[in-house]
Write an enzyme that holds these catalytic residues in place. Structure first.
Site, PDB file in Angstrom:
ATOM      1  CE  LYS A 297      -4.395  -1.630   1.842  1.00 39.13           C
ATOM      2  NZ  LYS A 297      -5.504  -1.322   2.748  1.00 39.13           N
TER       3      LYS A 297
ATOM      4  CE  LYS B 242      -9.073 -10.921  -0.529  1.00 42.57           C
ATOM      5  NZ  LYS B 242      -8.657 -10.659   0.847  1.00 42.57           N
TER       6      LYS B 242
ATOM      7  CE  LYS C 196     -13.856  -4.206   2.618  1.00 39.85           C
ATOM      8  NZ  LYS C 196     -12.446  -4.005   2.587  1.00 39.85           N
TER       9      LYS C 196
END
Ligand code: TRP
Length: 334
Positions: A116, A197, A200
């Site tokens: 990140k 993956k 969301k």
């Protein structure tokens, strides 16, 4: 010891993006199946969400929507404590104490932080200490079991190390939590990029099936999902796109890969996709209708959150008082 003698299970989801079928299969569905056997706490970790940019009005809406979706998926507020993280101040308070028993080196090694923080000019400190807040979430409630996906195992390992370190330094204080890896460990991948993956928070909504997507959108997204060349419908690791859809089908229908292969033998990918879309729509239909009912009654959600916060607060205060005593803080006179 809690009023319930059952072991404590705790998990949480960060309110960013859109809850998706990956969250349902990887987390929510398992939480629902486990909730009778444990003393459960399910968090909406709004404080963690601050580590990435948020539009305040949208964050507020999304937090409530996530709580409604937890309940719509089957988390029963009568059996489980549903908590908005920021409603219980002890999360942040315990985190501060844990900061002092956590090492820079440990946090620098976290792969999620490395991912990140990559390609960012200014990396905020929240992103760095994210796992310490997560450790506080867990240790605050003397949690025995934490259901987490593979990507969070490193964070859970850190929570265990920090708990053990604190216990060694100040005497037995925290339960050292165990990871819970669900039996049906299907990891749902992105529809368009099956090497990663399903997330969301993905900006490309074609990569995910959101729990609140309409039937038309679900059909369209599944139709467009990347499959691999070939025609046989079967689980095959060298065909990640197709295999992802087959595992989704398997988890949602309860059928084994062999049963699915048999069912679709001689049929086309297109036939399989049509049936998969029907299946997903049928699984989500009751979830969406419960969701709409819940959202229509604002008082209900507020009540669930108030009850959850009260229960969590009582438990959290007990742990934090113990921690403050152990580390040598003067107790305030009440
Ligand atoms: N970091 C977790 C995730 O991104 C969310 C989370 C925060 C969590 N606190 C937690 C999960 C405590 C389990 C227990 O998925």
């Amino acid at each position: 010891m809690g009023k319930e003698q059952k072991p404590v299970m705790l998990s949480g989801i960060q309110p960013s993006g859109h809850l998706c079928i990956g969250n349902y299969i990887g987390a929510l569905k398992n939480w629902v199946e486990l909730q009778d056997n444990y003393d459960n706490i399910f968090l909406v970790v709004d404080m963690h969400a601050l580590t990435v940019p948020q539009v305040p009005a949208e964050l507020r809406k999304r937090c409530l929507s996530f709580v409604a979706q937890y309940i719509a998926c089957g988390i029963d507020p009568a059996k489980s404590t549903i908590v908005m993280q920021s409603h219980v101040p002890q999360h942040a308070e315990l985190m501060w104490v844990l900061n002092s028993v956590t090492y820079m080196g440990e946090l620098s090694r976290m792969t999620q932080f490395k991912d990140k923080s990559q390609n960012q000019k200014n990396v905020n400190i929240g992103l760095f200490s994210y796992p310490v807040l997560m450790a506080a979430d867990i240790l605050l409630y003397q949690t025995n079991l934490v259901p987490v996906g593979a990507d969070q195992k490193q964070h859970l390992e850190l929570a265990r190390d920090v708990a053990e370190r604190f216990n060694n330094r100040y005497s037995e204080t925290f339960v050292v939590p165990e990871p819970y890896i669900p039996k049906t460990g299907a990891r749902i991948m992105s529809l368009q990029e099956p090497a990663k993956k399903m997330s969301k928070s993905d900006d490309n909504l074609n990569n995910i099936l959101a729990l609140l997507d309409s039937p038309e959108v679900i059909v369209k997204k599944i139709k467009r999902a990347v499959t691999d060349s070939g025609s046989e419908v079967r689980y095959d690791e060298s065909k990640p796109g197709l295999s992802n859809l087959v595992s989704m089908y398997s988890v949602l229908s309860g059928e084994s890969f062999e049963e699915i292969e048999k069912r679709f033998s001689g049929k086309l990918y297109g036939d399989f996709k049509t049936d998969l879309a029907d299946l997903v729509v049928e699984v989500l239909r009751p979830v969406q209708s419960r969701y709409n009912e819940i959202m229509a009654d604002k008082g209900y959600l507020e009540e669930v959150l108030a009850t959850g916060a009260q229960d969590a607060y009582t438990r959290a205060r007990k742990t934090l008082s113990k921690v403050y005593r152990k580390i040598g803080f003067v107790a305030p006179k009440r």
